[in-house]
Design a protein around this motif. Structure first.
Motif, PDB file in Angstrom:
ATOM      1  N   ALA A 115       0.825  -1.206   0.000  1.00 33.90           N
ATOM      2  CA  ALA A 115       0.000   0.000   0.000  1.00 33.90           C
ATOM      3  C   ALA A 115       0.864   1.263   0.000  1.00 33.90           C
ATOM      4  N   ALA A 116       1.932   1.245   0.783  1.00 34.42           N
ATOM      5  CA  ALA A 116       2.828   2.399   0.817  1.00 34.42           C
ATOM      6  C   ALA A 116       3.473   2.632  -0.543  1.00 34.42           C
ATOM      7  N   SER A 117       3.854   1.532  -1.201  1.00 39.68           N
ATOM      8  CA  SER A 117       4.457   1.637  -2.529  1.00 39.68           C
ATOM      9  C   SER A 117       3.487   2.263  -3.527  1.00 39.68           C
ATOM     10  N   LEU A 118       2.231   1.817  -3.487  1.00 47.08           N
ATOM     11  CA  LEU A 118       1.217   2.386  -4.373  1.00 47.08           C
ATOM     12  C   LEU A 118       0.978   3.856  -4.066  1.00 47.08           C
ATOM     13  N   SER A 119       0.900   4.179  -2.791  1.00 43.86           N
ATOM     14  CA  SER A 119       0.643   5.559  -2.394  1.00 43.86           C
ATOM     15  C   SER A 119       1.741   6.508  -2.867  1.00 43.86           C
ATOM     16  N   LEU A 120       2.977   6.031  -2.858  1.00 46.72           N
ATOM     17  CA  LEU A 120       4.109   6.860  -3.261  1.00 46.72           C
ATOM     18  C   LEU A 120       4.362   6.816  -4.766  1.00 46.72           C
ATOM     19  N   GLY A 121       3.507   6.086  -5.492  1.00 40.60           N
ATOM     20  CA  GLY A 121       3.653   6.021  -6.940  1.00 40.60           C
ATOM     21  C   GLY A 121       4.757   5.103  -7.411  1.00 40.60           C
ATOM     22  N   LEU A 122       5.162   4.173  -6.560  1.00 37.88           N
ATOM     23  CA  LEU A 122       6.238   3.252  -6.938  1.00 37.88           C
ATOM     24  C   LEU A 122       5.719   2.000  -7.618  1.00 37.88           C
ATOM     25  N   GLY A 123       4.386   1.814  -7.606  1.00 40.09           N
ATOM     26  CA  GLY A 123       3.799   0.657  -8.262  1.00 40.09           C
ATOM     27  C   GLY A 123       4.006  -0.606  -7.449  1.00 40.09           C
ATOM     28  N   LEU A 124       3.693  -1.738  -8.070  1.00 38.20           N
ATOM     29  CA  LEU A 124       3.848  -3.049  -7.454  1.00 38.20           C
ATOM     30  C   LEU A 124       4.900  -3.841  -8.196  1.00 38.20           C
TER      31      LEU A 124
END
Length: 281
Positions: A115-124
């Protein structure tokens, strides 16, 4: 940990965590219900739900808050497992529940990072996480048997959920009156039953993967939903189980507000962790 505003900070984190988990399962179930009814939803897992939330209003902010909440829930599960905050005891059943809490801590910590990755725009990351770790495990000595054991444990967890739905008191830890519990209890039972069915299917996937030594057979909640959809009258099965996940999420939101949480002070947590470490040495 010192009390702030008359409440233990660990308790605040735990309630935040229950709320975040409940919200995620509400989204997971709602999307699957829409898919069952042909209304444009999708049968996905928690990661799919996070993607859906990300595409909504203030998506990155909301997903970032969910990430923080899931991390708080992972911390609470870790504390529960180590300190026995819920007084499960040291009998076989109590130790099994505490062990499951430790496993849950790892799972929700991983979902929080996603979720943190998605929130920061880093994707999955690419690939399927469950298939990746199962392939890694099966490459190890006795890995096939360990994967089968994990699958059987997941199946046992599914029966545990179903048992609690049928005969357990799902409201025993809620600080509510008997009359209030009367209408909340069916929601909790429905939610636990749906999670039990999902666990049985996911555990079955793991056992099949171990039997055929193919990590591609490992599937998560999204594929469990799709398996139900492929059965005769599958849209009804999917709609019921998906609605059950909405109920499970709603029950989590109720827990966030009313669950009895006996959170230890940080010094007590440290002492309990030290005792647990010495016991396993």
């Amino acid at each position: 940990m010192r009390r702030f505003g008359g409440r233990n900070t660990l308790e605040r984190l735990a309630r935040f965590g229950y709320g975040a988990r409940g919200f995620v399962y509400c989204v997971v179930g709602a999307l699957a219900v829409l898919a069952a009814l042909g209304a444009g939803g999708q049968t996905g897992d928690s990661k799919g739900a996070l993607r859906a939330v990300l595409g909504g209003p203030f998506g990155p902010v909301v997903v970032g808050a969910i990430a923080a909440g899931l991390l708080a829930f992972a911390l609470w599960r870790l504390v529960e497992g180590i300190t026995d905050a819920d007084r499960r005891g040291t009998g076989p059943k109590g130790l099994a529940v505490r062990g499951a809490h430790l496993v849950s801590a790892g799972i929700y910590a991983g979902l929080a990072l996603t979720a943190a990755s998605l929130s920061l725009g880093l994707g999955l990351k690419g690939g399927d996480g469950m298939q990746d770790w199962s392939a890694w495990l099966m490459a190890k000595p006795l890995g096939r048997w360990l994967l089968a054991l994990i699958g059987l444990c997941v199946i046992a967890g599914g029966f545990g959920f179903l048992g609690k739905a049928v005969a357990g008191d799902v409201t025993e830890r809620l600080a509510l009156s008997r009359n209030q519990c009367r209408w909340i209890r069916p929601v909790g039972r429905f939610g636990y039953a749906a999670r039990g069915i999902a666990f049985l299917i996911i555990g079955g996937f793991l056992v099949v993967a171990a039997w055929y030594q193919r990590s591609s057979e490992v599937r998560g909640l999204g594929e469990a939903f799709r398996l139900l959809r492929r059965q005769e009258y599958g849209w009804i099965l999917l709609a019921v189980v998906a609605a059950g996940h909405v109920a499970f999420g709603a029950f989590g939101l109720i827990q966030a507000r009313y669950r009895h949480i006996d959170a230890p002070d940080i010094d007590e947590t440290d002492d309990a962790a030290a005792r647990a470490f010495r016991a396993f040495r």
